[in-house]
Design an enzyme around this catalytic site. Structure first.
Site, short mmCIF file in Angstrom:
data_model
loop_
_atom_site.label_atom_id
_atom_site.label_comp_id
_atom_site.label_asym_id
_atom_site.label_seq_id
_atom_site.Cartn_x
_atom_site.Cartn_y
_atom_site.Cartn_z
N THR A 182 44.62 61.46 82.49
CA THR A 182 45.40 61.84 81.51
C THR A 182 45.68 60.61 80.67
O THR A 182 44.83 59.43 80.84
CB THR A 182 46.06 62.41 81.90
OG1 THR A 182 47.35 60.97 82.33
CG2 THR A 182 46.48 63.19 83.18
N GLU A 327 45.93 68.58 84.01
CA GLU A 327 46.10 68.42 85.10
C GLU A 327 46.21 69.83 85.73
O GLU A 327 46.38 70.07 86.96
CB GLU A 327 47.94 68.30 85.19
CG GLU A 327 48.15 66.82 85.67
CD GLU A 327 48.52 66.15 83.95
OE1 GLU A 327 47.74 66.74 82.99
OE2 GLU A 327 49.52 64.99 84.21
N LYS A 435 67.35 64.90 69.74
CA LYS A 435 68.56 64.82 70.10
C LYS A 435 70.09 64.82 69.62
O LYS A 435 69.80 63.77 68.92
CB LYS A 435 69.31 64.38 71.68
CG LYS A 435 70.03 65.06 71.98
CD LYS A 435 70.50 64.79 73.55
CE LYS A 435 71.19 66.15 73.77
NZ LYS A 435 71.69 65.79 75.56
N TRP A 440 69.93 70.66 70.39
CA TRP A 440 68.30 69.93 70.35
C TRP A 440 67.46 70.75 69.47
O TRP A 440 67.47 71.66 69.26
CB TRP A 440 66.87 70.22 72.01
CG TRP A 440 68.29 70.05 72.95
CD1 TRP A 440 68.28 70.06 74.54
CD2 TRP A 440 67.81 68.63 73.66
NE1 TRP A 440 69.46 69.56 75.22
CE2 TRP A 440 68.18 68.65 74.87
CE3 TRP A 440 67.34 67.48 73.08
CZ2 TRP A 440 68.40 67.08 75.68
CZ3 TRP A 440 66.67 66.41 73.81
CH2 TRP A 440 67.63 65.58 75.03
#
Ligand code: ADP
Length: 538
Positions: A182, A327, A435, A440
């Site tokens: 990654t 992944e 935040k 959020w």
């Protein structure tokens, strides 16, 4: 029933035997010329390379690195390495040099195959790469650069006298075939070790008609690099079905991509949004059309509405929105409309197509809250997106612990909603959510809304510290050439599109927005850049 273990080399054997005359077209990295041969040629040369690698001492389980763009020689390397039981470690050349050094050493690559373009970089690094015994430059003698690399061979001279016979060994299908790291936006890059079985199952899944679904009638331009999560599996799935394969080498600019789309009558393609934006600019500038192209799969980051609409309305090309990660081999979902959705208005259909879609059979997904309790599929409640399945990572390469929770779920690090029809939509990366006053804000939603403005080339939103609200969103915008809207113009535009308290507190204009090695907006770099940003209003 019969239980011959799955070996990826059989994919190329199948293509050579049953689609032997189908073309594989390559744009040469060395000089941009176009080369073409067939799947039958590809198999012959792959076997020659397999023999050559054996003579160089490559053994079962050895890691063999490739630092290369999509070309015929890279394709041959993939199959020759994995087919004999070694591990093809594709390295992303866009990573920083220290990361490439880390990755080669972590994988302990024994041989490194590289494009001519990357020879100077590896010359600088080679004294720090003790495990690499041989360098193979993916070129012929005429184009072989003068090099200080030790044990450097050119690919064509290496294989020229080798036999075209090679018996693929039999080994368990759980044997590792390939390794991909990654991009490591935080900490060191992590290795994902795919197996013959996992790649096989994944490629079969993306061949499904409702996923990417190439067929023998397609000419497929493989823009997504082999080093970016297995070129989304297309390097296996296209030979499986006998699709013509077009490999663009190092030239991914709008003009070069257009030339291949047109010249090779490409019907299907896949890439990250950045590539398609470059193509659309080129098409608009030169008033060109795309008469052959039917579908493009776009993923890697969220697809903005204007991209779907421009492809649809101006060029008659359907965008399939896909989502996944290294992944996950990488495909985790694809978005196609259900029959009953054809009744919706065009705008409502695009609303659906902005979602990342449905998982193919084989991938299980759920959203959970911070306590791990499953959240409802109502399209509004968002939570951490967890996945499970036979082509999803269990443990990172050389890690001591599994990357899964007690029930075997992998946390993607993405925050998502799932609606009543099962369509998943990414709200944000967990670490990019903003935040504000305990609530959020989704940076992705704000970016998508801003991208709908006709003067905006690219938009990125990050949270910056705020004395009252903890964090507030800062909108960073790259404008299209010649456009000069004010911050207020852009904020006014957003007012009708997002909740009032989501409205960014400011817009800053930049010449360029930094991208990661996999073509995503580099929030890490932006956060660094704007670390000391001071709000001018409260
Ligand atoms: P990297 O090495 O940069 O992490 P990956 O391709 O593995 O490269 O990145 C996977 C991540 O990219 C996902 O977890 C998700 O956050 C993001 N991503 C991929 N496709 C999409 C998409 N269609 N929409 C939004 N985000 C996406």
């Amino acid at each position: 029933m019969q239980a011959d273990p799955l070996n990826l080399a059989h994919v190329l054997e199948h293509a050579a035997r049953f689609h032997g005359r189908v073309e594989v077209v390559t744009r040469r990295v060395e000089d941009g010329t176009i080369e073409r041969y067939t799947y039958a040629d590809a198999l012959r040369r792959t076997k020659k390379l397999a023999n050559a690698l054996k003579k160089l001492g490559v053994e079962f389980g050895d890691r063999i690195g490739t630092l290369a763009w999509n070309t015929d020689r890279h394709l041959e390397a993939w199959y020759a390495i994995a087919g004999q039981g070694a591990i093809c470690h594709t390295i992303n050349p866009r990573l920083f040099e220290p990361q490439i050094e880390y990755i080669v050493n972590h994988a302990e690559d024994k041989v490194l195959l590289l494009d001519t373009l990357f020879v100077p970089m590896i010359e600088r690094l080679q004294h720090k790469l003790p495990t690499v015994e041989t360098y193979i430059v993916l070129t012929d003698r005429a184009h072989m650069p003068q090099t200080e690399l030790h044990n450097a061979l050119d690919f064509e001279s290496l294989i020229v006298d080798e036999s075209e016979d090679f018996e693929w060994p039999s080994f368990p299908e759980e044997t590792p075939s390939s390794l991909c790291y990654t991009s490591g936006t935080t900490g060191n890059p992590k290795g994902v070790l795919y197996t013959h079985r996992s790649n096989f199952l994944h490629a079969n899944a993306i061949n499904g008609k409702d996923v990417i679904g190439p067929s023998c009638s397609d000419s497929v331009l493989l823009v997504v690099p082999m080093f970016h999560a297995n070129s989304w599996g297309l390097n296996y799935s296209c030979p499986m079905v006998g699709a013509k394969l077009v490999l663009p080498g190092a030239q991914l600019d709008g003009e070069s991509i257009y030339e291949l789309l047109n010249g090779e009558q490409v019907t299907l393609s896949a890439a990250v949004p950045t590539v398609w934006n470059m193509l659309l600019s080129h098409l608009q500038e030169h008033e060109l059309k795309l008469p052959h192209l039917n579908e493009v799969t776009i993923g890697g980051s969220a697809v903005p509405r204007n991209l779907i609409e421009a492809f649809d309305l101006d060029y008659g090309v359907t965008v399939i929105h896909g989502w996944g990660m290294t992944e996950m081999s990488p495909i985790g979902s694809a978005c196609r409309l259900r029959p009953f959705m054809k009744e919706l208005s065009y705008e409502q259909q695009v609303d659906v197509r902005l979602k990342q879609g449905i998982p193919p059979f084989g991938v299980w997904m759920k959203i959970v809250d911070d306590d791990g309790s499953e959240l409802p599929h109502d399209g509004g409640t968002f939570g951490r997106l967890l996945v499970k399945g036979p082509w999803i990572v269990k443990r990172y390469y050389k890690d001591d612990h599994d990357a899964l929770d007690a029930e075997g779920w992998f946390d993607t690090g993405d925050i998502a909603t799932i609606d009543e029809h099962g369509y998943m939509q990414i709200t944000d990366r967990a670490k990019d959510l903003i935040k504000s006053g305990g609530e959020w804000i989704s940076s992705v939603d704000l970016e998508n809304a801003m991208m709908e403005h006709s003067m905006v080339a690219m938009a990125a939103v990050i949270g910056c510290h705020h004395p009252t609200w903890e964090e507030r969103p800062l909108m960073i915008v790259k404008l299209l050439d010649g456009c000069e809207p004010s911050s207020n113009d852009l904020l006014d535009f957003l007012k009708s599109r997002v909740a009032k308290w989501w409205l960014p507190d400011n817009v800053v204009f930049v010449d360029d927005i930094p991208l990661t090695a996999t073509g995503k907006i580099s929030k890490l770099t932006l956060r660094e850049q704007f670390r000391d940003y001071q709000w001018t209003t409260d």
